[in-house]
Design a protein around this motif. Structure first.
Motif: not given
Length: 308
Positions: A31-34, A75-78, A167-169
């Protein structure tokens, strides 16, 4: 780590030559990649994601709270300053993020027991997992893109107010990271219900492109330990899966791709782990080169394997 070069080619080069609308779906790290892919500058987002994840350092054994804080920073960075707006406003991509809300009351000291019970009933039948976890799909387009199976499923809107927590969840691994409360539910890693996305998509044409780090599709996280649990072939009659060959994996350090277990293996040896991960990424550039060759030239039969 293994898929980073592939993602860079697919979203930074190959798909820039077309304009069709694409649904992006992922759970956990996927999910982070997408979320990176759906931004206007995907290569920049992927670079921030890679650096943030690979270069984590923990001088002492971290608590779930500390890991959660670190993941929040990744997550904040990406996402950067404009990532959320770009993800929600893009007409090209629709981001879909999977989380796994639990149906039992959460108590940290009782979590392992709850997971053990869920694993036991999941061993008997995957459908039993639905008694302990649900599947939530947070969609930027609020569109229901999968057929229903035995897991209770709800499609919800991905929005400005919830995207960071969603995203974190989606990466909140039980016992490793604290769960996230969304809409009065306790949400966990989307991989619990959908470890390798064994889903039936609502599509009438086109393909499902699945860059994967493994040649098998394991339905749920708890199915990793059930050798006879296989994916449903009917779910993948339109799936084109791209994955590293056995020879490439054997050429890697310890003949395996890096996993989060490396944080334990190389505890207090962060520099050694980081160097190893970047070497793996460099080695996996072959995946991107091979895919580029395939899409730019007639496909060789030996490059394709039929799993039907």
């Amino acid at each position: 780590m293994t898929l980073y070069p592939l993602y860079r080619f697919i979203f930074g080069e190959w798909l820039t030559e077309s304009d069709q609308k694409i649904n992006l779906i992922g759970a956990s790290a996927g999910a982070w990649s997408m979320a990176c892919a759906a931004q206007s500058e995907p290569l920049e987002a992927f670079e921030k994601y890679l650096k943030g994840y690979a270069e984590q350092k923990y001088p002492n054994a971290p608590t779930p709270k500390e890991i959660s804080e670190k993941c929040n920073g990744i997550i904040a960075g990406l996402l950067g300053e404009k990532g959320i707006d770009e993800i929600l406003e893009t007409k090209r991509f629709s981001l879909n993020v999977i989380t796994s809300p639990s149906k039992f009351n959460y108590h940290p000291k009782k979590l392992k027991r709850k997971l053990f019970v869920a694993a036991f009933w999941n061993l008997i039948s995957r459908k039993n997992l639905g008694n302990y976890f649900e599947r939530n799909i947070f969609s930027a387009s609020s569109t229901d893109i999968i057929e229903r199976d035995g897991i209770p499923t709800e499609t919800l809107s991905l929005s400005q107010s919830n995207i960071r927590n969603v995203l974190l969840a989606s990466g909140a691994i039980p016992t490793v990271i604290d769960p996230i409360m969304i809409n009065d539910k306790v949400h966990w890693d989307g991989g619990i219900t959908d470890y390798h996305l064994d889903l039936k998509y609502k599509i009438n044409e086109g393909i499902v492109l699945y860059p994967h780090f493994h040649k098998e599709i394991i339905p749920g996280w708890l199915d990793k330990y059930i050798k006879i649990r296989k994916s449903n072939p009917e779910n993948h009659d339109r799936t084109v899966m791209i994955y590293p060959s056995d020879d490439l994996i054997k050429s890697l350090h310890n003949q395996q791709i890096p996993t989060r277990d490396d944080f334990t293996t190389y505890f207090q040896k962060d520099e050694e782990r980081i160097e190893l991960w970047y070497k793996t990424i460099s080695r996996c550039e072959e995946l991107a080169k091979d895919l580029k060759s395939i899409v730019n030239h007639p496909i060789k039969p030996e490059a394709i394997e039929d799993f039907s």
